[in-house]
Design a protein around this motif. Sequence first.
Motif, PDB file in Angstrom:
ATOM      1  N   LEU A 168     -77.397  -9.324-131.088  1.00  0.00           N
ATOM      2  CA  LEU A 168     -78.322 -10.355-130.623  1.00  0.00           C
ATOM      3  C   LEU A 168     -77.515 -11.352-129.786  1.00  0.00           C
ATOM      4  O   LEU A 168     -76.517 -11.897-130.270  1.00  0.00           O
ATOM      5  CB  LEU A 168     -78.927 -11.062-131.842  1.00  0.00           C
ATOM      6  CG  LEU A 168     -79.524 -12.450-131.648  1.00  0.00           C
ATOM      7  CD1 LEU A 168     -80.652 -12.438-130.624  1.00  0.00           C
ATOM      8  CD2 LEU A 168     -80.059 -12.979-132.986  1.00  0.00           C
ATOM      9  N   PHE A 169     -77.906 -11.537-128.549  1.00  0.00           N
ATOM     10  CA  PHE A 169     -77.207 -12.485-127.670  1.00  0.00           C
ATOM     11  C   PHE A 169     -78.055 -13.717-127.399  1.00  0.00           C
ATOM     12  O   PHE A 169     -79.231 -13.602-127.029  1.00  0.00           O
ATOM     13  CB  PHE A 169     -76.885 -11.836-126.321  1.00  0.00           C
ATOM     14  CG  PHE A 169     -75.520 -11.210-126.262  1.00  0.00           C
ATOM     15  CD1 PHE A 169     -74.420 -11.952-125.865  1.00  0.00           C
ATOM     16  CD2 PHE A 169     -75.344  -9.886-126.614  1.00  0.00           C
ATOM     17  CE1 PHE A 169     -73.166 -11.378-125.820  1.00  0.00           C
ATOM     18  CE2 PHE A 169     -74.088  -9.303-126.572  1.00  0.00           C
ATOM     19  CZ  PHE A 169     -72.992 -10.050-126.174  1.00  0.00           C
ATOM     20  N   PHE A 170     -77.444 -14.877-127.580  1.00  0.00           N
ATOM     21  CA  PHE A 170     -78.035 -16.113-127.057  1.00  0.00           C
ATOM     22  C   PHE A 170     -77.366 -16.350-125.706  1.00  0.00           C
ATOM     23  O   PHE A 170     -76.149 -16.487-125.647  1.00  0.00           O
ATOM     24  CB  PHE A 170     -77.745 -17.302-127.986  1.00  0.00           C
ATOM     25  CG  PHE A 170     -78.641 -17.329-129.189  1.00  0.00           C
ATOM     26  CD1 PHE A 170     -78.369 -16.533-130.296  1.00  0.00           C
ATOM     27  CD2 PHE A 170     -79.758 -18.160-129.230  1.00  0.00           C
ATOM     28  CE1 PHE A 170     -79.199 -16.547-131.418  1.00  0.00           C
ATOM     29  CE2 PHE A 170     -80.588 -18.190-130.346  1.00  0.00           C
ATOM     30  CZ  PHE A 170     -80.310 -17.374-131.439  1.00  0.00           C
ATOM     31  N   ILE A 171     -78.153 -16.366-124.645  1.00  0.00           N
ATOM     32  CA  ILE A 171     -77.599 -16.604-123.308  1.00  0.00           C
ATOM     33  C   ILE A 171     -78.115 -17.955-122.817  1.00  0.00           C
ATOM     34  O   ILE A 171     -79.329 -18.187-122.799  1.00  0.00           O
ATOM     35  CB  ILE A 171     -78.026 -15.502-122.314  1.00  0.00           C
ATOM     36  CG1 ILE A 171     -77.580 -14.127-122.836  1.00  0.00           C
ATOM     37  CG2 ILE A 171     -77.449 -15.767-120.932  1.00  0.00           C
ATOM     38  CD1 ILE A 171     -78.035 -12.960-121.949  1.00  0.00           C
ATOM     39  N   ILE A 222     -82.265 -10.462-126.753  1.00  0.00           N
ATOM     40  CA  ILE A 222     -81.697 -11.544-125.953  1.00  0.00           C
ATOM     41  C   ILE A 222     -82.599 -12.760-126.088  1.00  0.00           C
ATOM     42  O   ILE A 222     -83.827 -12.663-125.929  1.00  0.00           O
ATOM     43  CB  ILE A 222     -81.563 -11.115-124.483  1.00  0.00           C
ATOM     44  CG1 ILE A 222     -80.331 -10.194-124.366  1.00  0.00           C
ATOM     45  CG2 ILE A 222     -81.403 -12.309-123.558  1.00  0.00           C
ATOM     46  CD1 ILE A 222     -80.303  -9.337-123.176  1.00  0.00           C
ATOM     47  N   VAL A 223     -81.985 -13.886-126.445  1.00  0.00           N
ATOM     48  CA  VAL A 223     -82.709 -15.160-126.434  1.00  0.00           C
ATOM     49  C   VAL A 223     -82.148 -15.949-125.261  1.00  0.00           C
ATOM     50  O   VAL A 223     -80.949 -16.248-125.229  1.00  0.00           O
ATOM     51  CB  VAL A 223     -82.504 -15.936-127.753  1.00  0.00           C
ATOM     52  CG1 VAL A 223     -83.218 -17.281-127.688  1.00  0.00           C
ATOM     53  CG2 VAL A 223     -82.996 -15.117-128.941  1.00  0.00           C
ATOM     54  N   ASP A 233     -77.794 -27.731-128.543  1.00  0.00           N
ATOM     55  CA  ASP A 233     -76.621 -26.928-128.230  1.00  0.00           C
ATOM     56  C   ASP A 233     -76.808 -25.441-128.608  1.00  0.00           C
ATOM     57  O   ASP A 233     -77.173 -25.120-129.755  1.00  0.00           O
ATOM     58  CB  ASP A 233     -75.449 -27.524-129.003  1.00  0.00           C
ATOM     59  CG  ASP A 233     -74.171 -26.772-128.757  1.00  0.00           C
ATOM     60  OD1 ASP A 233     -73.569 -27.015-127.708  1.00  0.00           O
ATOM     61  OD2 ASP A 233     -73.801 -25.934-129.606  1.00  0.00           O
ATOM     62  N   THR A 234     -76.537 -24.571-127.669  1.00  0.00           N
ATOM     63  CA  THR A 234     -76.803 -23.140-127.883  1.00  0.00           C
ATOM     64  C   THR A 234     -75.904 -22.540-128.975  1.00  0.00           C
ATOM     65  O   THR A 234     -76.339 -21.694-129.761  1.00  0.00           O
ATOM     66  CB  THR A 234     -76.632 -22.375-126.553  1.00  0.00           C
ATOM     67  OG1 THR A 234     -77.442 -23.025-125.573  1.00  0.00           O
ATOM     68  CG2 THR A 234     -77.089 -20.933-126.669  1.00  0.00           C
ATOM     69  N   SER A 253     -73.402 -16.398-124.957  1.00  0.00           N
ATOM     70  CA  SER A 253     -72.799 -16.359-123.627  1.00  0.00           C
ATOM     71  C   SER A 253     -73.406 -17.481-122.781  1.00  0.00           C
ATOM     72  O   SER A 253     -74.625 -17.558-122.628  1.00  0.00           O
ATOM     73  CB  SER A 253     -73.076 -14.989-122.982  1.00  0.00           C
ATOM     74  OG  SER A 253     -72.457 -14.931-121.730  1.00  0.00           O
ATOM     75  N   VAL A 254     -72.530 -18.358-122.277  1.00  0.00           N
ATOM     76  CA  VAL A 254     -72.994 -19.473-121.433  1.00  0.00           C
ATOM     77  C   VAL A 254     -72.688 -19.106-119.983  1.00  0.00           C
ATOM     78  O   VAL A 254     -71.521 -18.910-119.631  1.00  0.00           O
ATOM     79  CB  VAL A 254     -72.286 -20.789-121.832  1.00  0.00           C
ATOM     80  CG1 VAL A 254     -72.703 -21.928-120.910  1.00  0.00           C
ATOM     81  CG2 VAL A 254     -72.603 -21.131-123.284  1.00  0.00           C
TER      82      VAL A 254
END
Length: 327
Positions: A168-171, A222-223, A233-234, A253-254
């Motif tokens: 699971l990616f927070f972008i 993906i969020v 804040d992510t 990932s920023v």
Amino acid sequence: MGTNLNHIGVLTSGGDAPGMNAAIRAVVRACTHYGIKVSGIQEGYQGLIDGNMDEMDARSVAHIINRGGTILQSARCLQFREKKGREKAHDNLKANDIDALIIIGGDGSFTGANLFSQEFDIPVVGIPGTIDNDIYGTDFTLGYDTALNTVVEAIDKIRDTATSHNRLFFIECMGRDAGFIALNAGIAGGATEILIPEDNKTLDDVVNKLEYSRSAKKTSNIVLVAEGDQLGDTFKLAEETQKKLPDHDIRVSVLGHIQRGGNPTCADRVLGSRLGVAAVEQLLHGHSGIMVGLRNDTVTTETLHDAITKKPGINRNLMHVADIVSL
Ligand code: ADP
């Protein structure tokens, strides 16, 4: 046309955006077409204050339509916020016989332009240039389409890893005050959840969606988070989600500054060309205190006052579509 303008100055101010060069090129060539002088002012309002400006001609804008950034450079200029700084800027305009200005920038730049125009009776026209698309009075700002495509490309790449590892990616993408990039790139990139400042989704909403997604046998998620989303804040958001979903393999990932640069897309080059020509023509028609923009594929104008004070609305139908297609 209806005025006796002889010499226009053009500058880029605030955050750079792909397509600004196309607009500069169009301004310079429109001036050549109409037989008036044009000067490029370096580093935004700082160049006005320092007298850093040079006359340009059709050839000085060769080979720039395909380049990101701005050949005139940009700057954040504190002095221009003070009356003294603006007086100096005005003195330099007079010394160089420049009688009107075209400002390519965002709402901060337009605020300065409007003030300057009113204080010194200098005609100004704005061209909206910001990747965030957060300016009232135009469907699109310069750089937005390019940034969108950059974000979608990045999501596609991250998705390869997410899928290969069941992750699971927070972008996090740009959008401090507006979710245009996140909403559109999220739909195009197949995000499970999209978080934008205009919406009020809670941590529980995010967790519920991810749980549903797992039960629906999605292998990656993906969020996409606009940096200005109210959940904050992510990295923290990812941590809190991890606590509630301990069996998920979560990464963050920023995207950062890669979103600002790059060769402008066709849409941004055409938009810059149209708005650059329109800005010169508006000045030649004797108009001032306005921004040129595009609505329904037609070049339109908006007062700088409204462009600065009104907020463009997010398309709620897109949010509805995003919810449905992410199931
Ligand atoms: P953007 O145009 O991308 O929104 P900024 O908000 O940084 O970027 O504004 C760019 C520049 O415009 C500032 O550095 C400053 O020189 C000028 N500016 C912004 N706000 C004002 C203001 N209220 N008065 C005078 N100048 C301003």
